[in-house]
Scaffold this active site. Structure first.
Site, PDB file in Angstrom:
ATOM      1  N   ARG A 167     -60.555 -32.175  -2.552  1.00 22.06           N
ATOM      2  CA  ARG A 167     -60.336 -32.908  -1.293  1.00 22.06           C
ATOM      3  C   ARG A 167     -61.631 -33.042  -0.474  1.00 22.06           C
ATOM      4  O   ARG A 167     -61.616 -32.952   0.754  1.00 22.06           O
ATOM      5  CB  ARG A 167     -59.273 -32.232  -0.425  1.00 22.06           C
ATOM      6  N   SER A 240     -50.629 -33.731   3.751  1.00 23.96           N
ATOM      7  CA  SER A 240     -51.059 -32.344   3.958  1.00 23.96           C
ATOM      8  C   SER A 240     -52.071 -32.300   5.093  1.00 23.96           C
ATOM      9  O   SER A 240     -53.069 -33.008   5.051  1.00 23.96           O
ATOM     10  CB  SER A 240     -51.734 -31.794   2.703  1.00 23.96           C
ATOM     11  N   GLU A 337     -57.535 -30.831   6.209  1.00 25.86           N
ATOM     12  CA  GLU A 337     -57.830 -31.874   5.222  1.00 25.86           C
ATOM     13  C   GLU A 337     -58.021 -33.203   5.957  1.00 25.86           C
ATOM     14  O   GLU A 337     -58.771 -34.073   5.547  1.00 25.86           O
ATOM     15  CB  GLU A 337     -56.659 -31.972   4.242  1.00 25.86           C
TER      16      GLU A 337
HETATM   17  N1  EPU Z   1     -44.819 -24.490  -1.480  1.00 23.02           N
HETATM   18  C1  EPU Z   1     -44.284 -23.635  -0.573  1.00 23.02           C
HETATM   19  N2  EPU Z   1     -43.679 -24.151   0.524  1.00 23.02           N
HETATM   20  C2  EPU Z   1     -43.574 -25.500   0.737  1.00 23.02           C
HETATM   21  C3  EPU Z   1     -44.123 -26.380  -0.193  1.00 23.02           C
HETATM   22  C4  EPU Z   1     -44.741 -25.851  -1.299  1.00 23.02           C
HETATM   23  O1  EPU Z   1     -44.338 -22.415  -0.724  1.00 23.02           O
HETATM   24  O2  EPU Z   1     -43.028 -25.890   1.802  1.00 23.02           O
HETATM   25  C5  EPU Z   1     -45.544 -23.924  -2.631  1.00 23.02           C
HETATM   26  C6  EPU Z   1     -44.672 -23.725  -3.770  1.00 23.02           C
HETATM   27  O3  EPU Z   1     -45.097 -22.574  -4.414  1.00 23.02           O
HETATM   28  C7  EPU Z   1     -44.919 -24.945  -4.611  1.00 23.02           C
HETATM   29  C8  EPU Z   1     -46.390 -25.157  -4.369  1.00 23.02           C
HETATM   30  O4  EPU Z   1     -46.573 -24.774  -3.019  1.00 23.02           O
HETATM   31  O5  EPU Z   1     -44.609 -24.715  -5.942  1.00 23.02           O
HETATM   32  C9  EPU Z   1     -46.879 -26.548  -4.594  1.00 23.02           C
HETATM   33  O6  EPU Z   1     -46.264 -27.439  -3.692  1.00 23.02           O
HETATM   34  P1  EPU Z   1     -46.660 -28.967  -3.702  1.00 23.02           P
HETATM   35  O7  EPU Z   1     -46.420 -29.540  -5.061  1.00 23.02           O
HETATM   36  O8  EPU Z   1     -46.056 -29.696  -2.563  1.00 23.02           O
HETATM   37  O9  EPU Z   1     -48.223 -28.866  -3.518  1.00 23.02           O
HETATM   38  P2  EPU Z   1     -49.110 -28.554  -2.270  1.00 23.02           P
HETATM   39  O10 EPU Z   1     -50.170 -27.660  -2.753  1.00 23.02           O
HETATM   40  O11 EPU Z   1     -48.341 -28.136  -1.099  1.00 23.02           O
HETATM   41  C10 EPU Z   1     -50.715 -30.491  -2.907  1.00 23.02           C
HETATM   42  C11 EPU Z   1     -51.464 -31.567  -2.214  1.00 23.02           C
HETATM   43  C12 EPU Z   1     -50.555 -32.758  -1.936  1.00 23.02           C
HETATM   44  C13 EPU Z   1     -49.985 -33.255  -3.253  1.00 23.02           C
HETATM   45  C14 EPU Z   1     -49.239 -32.107  -3.947  1.00 23.02           C
HETATM   46  C15 EPU Z   1     -48.764 -32.481  -5.323  1.00 23.02           C
HETATM   47  C16 EPU Z   1     -53.223 -30.454  -0.964  1.00 23.02           C
HETATM   48  C17 EPU Z   1     -53.723 -30.024   0.374  1.00 23.02           C
HETATM   49  N3  EPU Z   1     -52.047 -31.070  -0.982  1.00 23.02           N
HETATM   50  O12 EPU Z   1     -49.724 -30.010  -2.008  1.00 23.02           O
HETATM   51  O13 EPU Z   1     -51.350 -33.795  -1.395  1.00 23.02           O
HETATM   52  O14 EPU Z   1     -49.114 -34.348  -3.063  1.00 23.02           O
HETATM   53  O15 EPU Z   1     -50.143 -30.985  -4.096  1.00 23.02           O
HETATM   54  O16 EPU Z   1     -49.838 -32.519  -6.204  1.00 23.02           O
HETATM   55  O17 EPU Z   1     -53.909 -30.245  -1.959  1.00 23.02           O
HETATM   56  C18 EPU Z   1     -52.181 -34.696   0.612  1.00 23.02           C
HETATM   57  O18 EPU Z   1     -53.291 -34.369   0.220  1.00 23.02           O
HETATM   58  O19 EPU Z   1     -52.009 -35.249   1.739  1.00 23.02           O
HETATM   59  C19 EPU Z   1     -51.033 -34.392  -0.208  1.00 23.02           C
HETATM   60  C20 EPU Z   1     -49.772 -34.648   0.168  1.00 23.02           C
END
Ligand code: EPU
Length: 341
Positions: A167, A240, A337
């Site tokens: 990012r 995010s 971010e």
């Molecule tokens: N999780 C939680 N609580 C939540 C949501 C997620 O504990 O409310 C944990 C869970 O363990 C879950 C893991 O986080 O398995 C991954 O969740 P998610 O797939 O939503 O991934 P994220 O790390 O929260 C990142 C990106 C998103 C992207 C998703 C999917 C960043 C900062 N964010 O989110 O990107 O859509 O992965 O790949 O890296 C963005 O950058 O604006 C964005 C939405």
């Protein structure tokens, strides 16, 4: 070139904040860029580049010249000597990212389908090196064309020059702030090979298919995103708000003794792990949930929303309260971010 004065920015930022810009210029053709830049320079005003406005937070009214990058065009390059089935697509900065993903799918160009439904424009994609569901923008990237405000020249930049990171890129730092991305060249494939390594994707697809076609991957990514991320047309947000923090493995191991369920992901560097910011935020959420019109989104703790009446400072104050609390509880510093203007 049309210069607009004192423009309301509600329609130009996905938080839906009603801050204003002193000057606003829509850059519909590259020929207008030099003139727009010298207009700002002649008044001694700061320049801010705006794409889809989906990763930006206007903390207050912007006193300078906002350049809304709106150039359009998608061109399939016919370059010989590419590996089998690889095609290069040159895309202008003002194209909508999700529309590009759909364009690729309907033209049998693959590799981009996991990045469906990411809001924003093509020109903004390299700035924060967008990524989702196991694919990062830099994996598709070949080169980009940028306008250098300092020299008044256009230049071509390859991946090392862009300094991509999680990012992050040179464009977010002082070494790249004078560069305006005007087009991006991506490498796609005519041969579809699914990337369903991301847990949530594999799990959701698993129920329907273990060897999905591109349309199925696209549809599944869209439905996962719709189920956990708010639609900015309905609820103001910028996806995010924070990055997932990258911490030393040793620090993670000692935190894990106290919090055995703390999720962590590979970073490609054995000594460092990426921990889930959403998980950290959920743990402290009982303490901090909202501030003024800003709130933590109920279905995903990493997303801050405008409940309708939020100001830029409500969102900034909420973000500060959340990161202070995470720091106090876990000793981890969260990094935004979203770009704050
Ligand atoms: N999780 C939680 N609580 C939540 C949501 C997620 O504990 O409310 C944990 C869970 O363990 C879950 C893991 O986080 O398995 C991954 O969740 P998610 O797939 O939503 O991934 P994220 O790390 O929260 C990142 C990106 C998103 C992207 C998703 C999917 C960043 C900062 N964010 O989110 O990107 O859509 O992965 O790949 O890296 C963005 O950058 O604006 C964005 C939405």
């Amino acid at each position: 070139m049309k210069v607009l004065r004192d423009i309301d920015l509600t329609a130009y930022n996905s938080f839906g904040l009603s801050q204003r810009a002193n000057y606003f210029i829509s850059i519909d053709q590259l020929a207008d860029l030099a003139e727009a830049v010298s207009f700002a320079q002649s008044l001694g005003l700061p320049i801010q580049i705006l794409g889809g406005g989906s990763n930006v937070l206007f903390a207050k009214d912007f006193p300078g010249v906002l350049l809304h990058m709106n150039c359009k065009g998608i061109e399939l390059l016919s370059i010989p000597k590419l590996n089998d089935g690889e095609r290069l697509l040159k895309v202008a900065c003002g194209e909508n990212w999700h529309e590009l993903v759909k364009y690729c799918l309907s033209n049998d160009l693959y590799g981009i389908e996991n990045l469906a439904l990411i809001p924003g424009t093509v020109g903004a994609a390299p700035i924060q090196n967008i990524g989702a569901y196991g694919v990062e923008f830099e994996q598709l990237f070949v080169e980009l064309e940028a306008y250098d405000i300092n020299s008044g020249e256009f230049c071509v930049m390859d991946a090392p020059a862009c300094e991509f990171n999680y990012r992050d890129s040179i464009f977010k730092h002082s070494g790249g702030k004078h560069l305006i991305v005007v087009s991006v060249t991506l490498k796609l494939s005519e041969v579809f090979s699914p990337n369903i390594s991301y847990h949530a994707l594999k799990q959701t697809l698993g129920a329907t298919s273990s060897s999905p076609d591109a349309q199925q991957v696209f549809d599944t990514v869209c439905s996962i995103r719709r189920s956990k991320l708010p639609d900015p047309q309905v609820v103001g947000n910028a996806g995010s708000f924070f990055k997932n923090p990258i911490i030393p493995l040793s620090e993670y191991q000692s935190l894990k003794q106290q919090y055995p369920e703390l999720p962590a992901y590979d970073t490609g560097d054995e000594a460092m792990v990426k921990v889930s910011a959403a998980w950290l935020l959920e743990k402290i959420e009982s303490k901090v949930k909202s501030k003024g019109g800003a709130a933590v989104y109920s279905k995903h703790a990493l997303v801050l929303i405008n409940q309708g009446t939020a100001t830029g400072s409500d969102i900034i104050e909420l973000a500060q309260l959340l990161s202070d609390s995470v720091k106090q509880t876990f000793g981890i510093k969260l990094q935004a971010e979203v770009t704050v203007v």
